[in-house]
Design a protein around this motif. Sequence first.
Motif, PDB file in Angstrom:
ATOM      1  N   ALA A  39      15.725  -2.222 -24.345  1.00  0.00           N
ATOM      2  CA  ALA A  39      15.941  -3.209 -24.984  1.00  0.00           C
ATOM      3  C   ALA A  39      14.891  -4.121 -24.952  1.00  0.00           C
ATOM      4  O   ALA A  39      15.143  -5.013 -25.900  1.00  0.00           O
ATOM      5  CB  ALA A  39      17.366  -3.744 -24.176  1.00  0.00           C
ATOM      6  N   LEU A  40      13.742  -3.994 -24.051  1.00  0.00           N
ATOM      7  CA  LEU A  40      12.722  -5.010 -24.439  1.00  0.00           C
ATOM      8  C   LEU A  40      11.706  -4.671 -25.591  1.00  0.00           C
ATOM      9  O   LEU A  40      10.749  -5.446 -25.584  1.00  0.00           O
ATOM     10  CB  LEU A  40      12.143  -4.996 -23.024  1.00  0.00           C
ATOM     11  N   ARG A  76      18.167 -13.268 -27.582  1.00  0.00           N
ATOM     12  CA  ARG A  76      19.602 -13.353 -26.987  1.00  0.00           C
ATOM     13  C   ARG A  76      20.144 -12.063 -26.816  1.00  0.00           C
ATOM     14  O   ARG A  76      20.468 -11.493 -25.513  1.00  0.00           O
ATOM     15  CB  ARG A  76      20.630 -14.540 -27.613  1.00  0.00           C
ATOM     16  N   GLU A  77      20.381 -11.243 -27.863  1.00  0.00           N
ATOM     17  CA  GLU A  77      20.825 -10.111 -27.814  1.00  0.00           C
ATOM     18  C   GLU A  77      19.998  -9.074 -26.639  1.00  0.00           C
ATOM     19  O   GLU A  77      20.718  -8.179 -25.933  1.00  0.00           O
ATOM     20  CB  GLU A  77      20.987  -9.214 -29.158  1.00  0.00           C
ATOM     21  N   ALA A  78      18.788  -9.074 -26.999  1.00  0.00           N
ATOM     22  CA  ALA A  78      17.907  -8.181 -26.100  1.00  0.00           C
ATOM     23  C   ALA A  78      17.963  -8.634 -24.936  1.00  0.00           C
ATOM     24  O   ALA A  78      18.089  -7.526 -24.141  1.00  0.00           O
ATOM     25  CB  ALA A  78      16.511  -7.968 -26.764  1.00  0.00           C
ATOM     26  N   TYR A 120      19.433  -6.034 -22.004  1.00  0.00           N
ATOM     27  CA  TYR A 120      18.361  -5.865 -20.738  1.00  0.00           C
ATOM     28  C   TYR A 120      18.848  -5.953 -19.422  1.00  0.00           C
ATOM     29  O   TYR A 120      18.972  -5.206 -18.591  1.00  0.00           O
ATOM     30  CB  TYR A 120      17.096  -6.453 -20.813  1.00  0.00           C
ATOM     31  N   ALA A 121      19.472  -7.233 -19.303  1.00  0.00           N
ATOM     32  CA  ALA A 121      19.992  -7.690 -17.955  1.00  0.00           C
ATOM     33  C   ALA A 121      21.162  -7.018 -17.640  1.00  0.00           C
ATOM     34  O   ALA A 121      21.816  -6.707 -16.454  1.00  0.00           O
ATOM     35  CB  ALA A 121      20.219  -9.085 -17.864  1.00  0.00           C
ATOM     36  N   ARG A 122      22.039  -6.548 -18.711  1.00  0.00           N
ATOM     37  CA  ARG A 122      23.379  -5.928 -18.257  1.00  0.00           C
ATOM     38  C   ARG A 122      22.936  -4.605 -17.662  1.00  0.00           C
ATOM     39  O   ARG A 122      23.880  -4.306 -16.739  1.00  0.00           O
ATOM     40  CB  ARG A 122      24.086  -5.836 -19.672  1.00  0.00           C
ATOM     41  N   GLU A 127      20.792   3.488 -16.626  1.00  0.00           N
ATOM     42  CA  GLU A 127      20.852   2.194 -16.746  1.00  0.00           C
ATOM     43  C   GLU A 127      19.516   1.518 -16.905  1.00  0.00           C
ATOM     44  O   GLU A 127      19.369   0.718 -17.431  1.00  0.00           O
ATOM     45  CB  GLU A 127      21.919   1.671 -15.991  1.00  0.00           C
ATOM     46  N   SER A 128      18.654   1.711 -15.870  1.00  0.00           N
ATOM     47  CA  SER A 128      17.298   1.248 -15.822  1.00  0.00           C
ATOM     48  C   SER A 128      16.541   1.617 -17.199  1.00  0.00           C
ATOM     49  O   SER A 128      16.181   0.759 -17.585  1.00  0.00           O
ATOM     50  CB  SER A 128      16.474   1.825 -14.574  1.00  0.00           C
TER      51      SER A 128
END
Length: 321
Positions: free
Chosen positions: A296-297, A192-194, A198-200, A289-290
């Motif tokens: 994060a992945l 969940r956190e990862a 990532y999406a944020r 950001e990218s």
Amino acid sequence: MDFNAILHLVRDDFASVDACIHEQLKSRVPLVSEVGRYIVQSGGKRLRPLVTLLAARACGYRDGNAHVVMAGVIEMLHTATLLHDDVVDESGLRRGRATVNAHWGNSTAVLVGDYLVARAFQMIASLKSQDVFDIMSDSTCVIAEGEVLQLINQHDPDTTEERYLEVIHGKTAKMFEAAAECAAALSNPVHREAMATYARHLGAAFQIIDDVLDYTSSAKVMGKNVGDDLAEGKPTLPLIQAMKIAAPAEANMVREAIRSGGLEHLQEIIQLVQDCGALDYSLARAKAESDAAIAALNTLEESIWRDALVDLAREALARNH
């Protein structure tokens, strides 16, 4: 993978999402169904449901259709925000077509947007996941707050980069974050956190590039009018940075345009933003950001789905509409 290859990877899932949305748009009030179909079928990149599908697969989801329902929820909530945004912004064009408020009026746009929100939460309830319900109820509050923050910043040339980032986290990045975190909650909660991180960052990169395109693209390519942000008095990152580094007279021209929402000096401001280095700065912020999204992945197992999420973060930087 380019964007089309990424879409192809989940083509069957997307077909199921389309069927799910069409089913949910059925209403005993014909106007609700008509307007719902108009906005949902009006095109667009559909990045948010795409993130849901890819994230679920990357987190190990293989059986069932909960990820499809969740992607439908995300698309319907995003559509509702578009309906409400266009009323607030008095927009007449989106994705190259007349907005719902321009076609049917503000009242219809607002009320159908409300219907889509209500329908989406019915779908959330059907998933019977307390985690998903918690994520989405919190996220919709943050998204609404982001829209109000943007309204507060409107016509304020003293808006800082920090305030701008707070707005885009609420109005754009939070929906991406919810899309991915819910996918993980339905698949493998350890991720969940990862997925949320990532999406944020992906959402922030997407919005910064969107704001850059307002000064580098065309109405035909974007599907909206060039200079819309300036006309609405929105102090986006390219303008904020231009005011920091431009000569005083040029900075004052931008300040007055934001304050008045006027387009009298639009071409001069576009040229200024393009020439002064503000776009390079904004693009660098989007790339940061990218990169953070991709980093994060690292906790996920290698798979074609993780590769697709990585490539999606890169594609967010390369788009022209």
